[in-house]
Enzyme design. Structure first.
Site, short mmCIF file in Angstrom:
data_model
loop_
_atom_site.label_atom_id
_atom_site.label_comp_id
_atom_site.label_asym_id
_atom_site.label_seq_id
_atom_site.Cartn_x
_atom_site.Cartn_y
_atom_site.Cartn_z
N MET A 172 0.85 -1.19 0.00
CA MET A 172 0.00 0.00 0.00
C MET A 172 0.88 1.24 0.00
SD MET A 172 -2.80 1.59 -0.04
CE MET A 172 -3.09 3.35 0.12
N GLU B 77 4.85 0.45 -6.06
CA GLU B 77 4.40 1.33 -4.98
C GLU B 77 5.12 2.67 -5.04
OE1 GLU B 77 1.69 0.26 -3.25
OE2 GLU B 77 1.99 -1.30 -4.76
#
Length: 465
Positions: free
Chosen positions: A272, A305
């Site tokens: 994330m 990411e």
């Protein structure tokens, strides 16, 4: 008032109405994660939030999001806010707004073990407690009161009271520490303007390895019981290769002054892209020798990411119906960076093996959907966060890059980041930059391809060869 099991999903309509009414300037978030005796608190934690925002039409009403176990105090411009009818799925109604406002919320919130909000994990090996946050798409409200939608960006100043032996990471660099006999409070620097879902807090007795590159403080974090397996040298190498390649090809420096990467337990996705504080599933810490393709997949995830720090944190799309573009761009950019900046020069084979082959299978099964899909509310958007949206969308972007030319594509990206830095966009904004950079009309592509679901009405501009 118990929030357990509550999923307060924001609708597209409500989000648009609120974004049209208010502009959020800043948050100051104060968290107490101790039990008062210097130990970790167990079920709940104290969260105090001050929000400064302006209103375009004074006198109107809106709501602030928070999933609270108990609300102690709520004030607007110094006056008490009525919250006796508060429900976690509705937030707190705030009325008679002034042109300039300060909202203060003091509440107890719950730790979770669901991967939403502030997740709490107790290491079964040594009994130590570890916390990490996960807010995408709209779960920041589970750690502090906020206007929890991506197009209401603001600066964040976060501080956290924790046990003395804990390490803490957030979006800002650590500013200073106040120590007491039983605990300490970490003060973090104020961030750039970011969306609430990209904020973060990680706390616990983490093992941390630090270095610096190009003026950026770098950190690698993991549980202490995993520290013997953390191959920091290899991870830092990939990180610096990515930062250098993206800086050169995106034409914009990394937007933050530090970059922490944390490997956390019980994580429900691979990674994330919290702004400057990225989380990864612990499976990327290898406890024994593994085939090189697993190292390649890990590098690919790290670079994906990192691409989000530009396309997602620096510039974020206005609403979740265009989230396919956010994920697809990072997926495409990671393969491009990996091919040109690392030892894995056959990066597109990694892309095909890791994600694209999964799309071929998924498209033969229900429920299948286009890469771009309408998102009438957050729940609909979350359902569509899958390999189709990311990998199929990345394939579309690769085709688009081939159509306009790679240099024109990267030129448009550079223009896009400069024009929209710290703002919110739609697909239309990117297409305009691509048309300007390449001199080619994308009207037909936008109608026939994934762009058909963009909320903005696409009008073909005059483009001269």
């Amino acid at each position: 008032m118990k929030p357990t099991g509550v999923d307060p999903y924001l609708t597209t309509v409500d989000a648009a109405i609120r974004a049209d009414l208010i502009e959020v300037l800043s948050y100051v978030v104060e968290l107490d994660l101790t039990d008062g005796s210097g130990n970790p608190s167990w079920n709940t934690f104290r969260s105090k939030t001050k929000i400064t925002f302006t209103v375009r039409r004074p006198g109107e009403t809106t709501f602030v999001d928070v999933v609270a176990d108990k609300i102690h105090l709520a004030t607007l411009n110094g006056s008490d806010v009525e919250f006796s009818s508060y429900a976690p799925d509705k937030g707190i109604r705030i009325e008679n707004l002034a042109a300039e406002n300060i909202l203060f919320i003091d509440a107890d919130l719950q730790y979770t073990n669901s991967g939403k909000g502030l997740h709490k994990f107790v290491d079964p090996i040594d009994g130590q407690t570890y916390l990490y946050s996960q807010f995408q798409t709209t779960d920041a409200k589970r750690m502090y009161a906020c206007f929890d939608q991506p197009d209401l960006k603001a600066t964040f100043t976060i501080r956290a009271k924790v046990p003395n032996h804990w390490e803490v990471a957030s979006n800002g660099r650590e500013n200073h520490v106040e120590r007491l006999a039983e605990s300490k409070t970490i003060y973090f620097e104020t961030t750039e303007r970011i969306s609430p879902y990209a904020t973060s807090l990680m706390a616990g007795p983490y093992h941390v390895v630090r270095t610096q590159h190009d003026g950026i403080d770098l950190g690698l974090w993991c549980r202490k019981t995993l520290s013997p397996h953390l191959d920091a040298e290899e991870l830092f190498k990939i990180t610096t290769q990515g930062l250098d390649w993206y800086r050169t090809n995106f034409g914009t420096r990394y937007a933050f002054n530090k970059y922490d990467q944390l490997f956390v337990p019980e994580f429900h996705t691979d990674a994330m892209e919290n702004a400057s504080c990225v989380t990864f599933r612990e499976r990327f810490i290898f406890k024994s020798k593994v085939p090189d393709d697993l190292y390649a997949r890990r590098a690919y995830t790290i670079l994906r990411e990192m691409a989000h720090i530009w396309f997602g944190n620096l510039v974020m799309l206005r609403w979740w119906e265009n989230s396919w573009l956010n994920g697809s761009f990072a997926t495409y950019a990671a393969a491009l960076c990996m091919e040109n900046a690392t030892r894995w020069t056959e990066a597109w084979l990694v892309f095909v093996d890791t994600v694209k082959n999964r799309v071929y299978g998924q498209n033969q099964l229900p429920p299948k959907h286009p890469a771009a899909a309408d998102a009438l509310d957050v729940q609909t958007a979350e359902i569509n966060f899958d390999v189709i949206r990311y990998a199929q969308g990345a394939s579309v972007l690769r085709q688009l890059s081939a159509y306009v030319g790679r240099e024109a594509f990267l030129g448009a990206i550079r223009e896009y980041f400069v024009e929209h830095a710290h703002g919110n966009t739609t697909l239309t904004d990117l297409l305009r930059a691509l048309e300007h950079s390449s001199g080619r009309s994308l009207n037909r592509w936008s109608v026939q391809g994934v762009a058909r679901n963009d909320r903005d009405q696409w009008v073909e501009p005059e483009v001269h060869p």
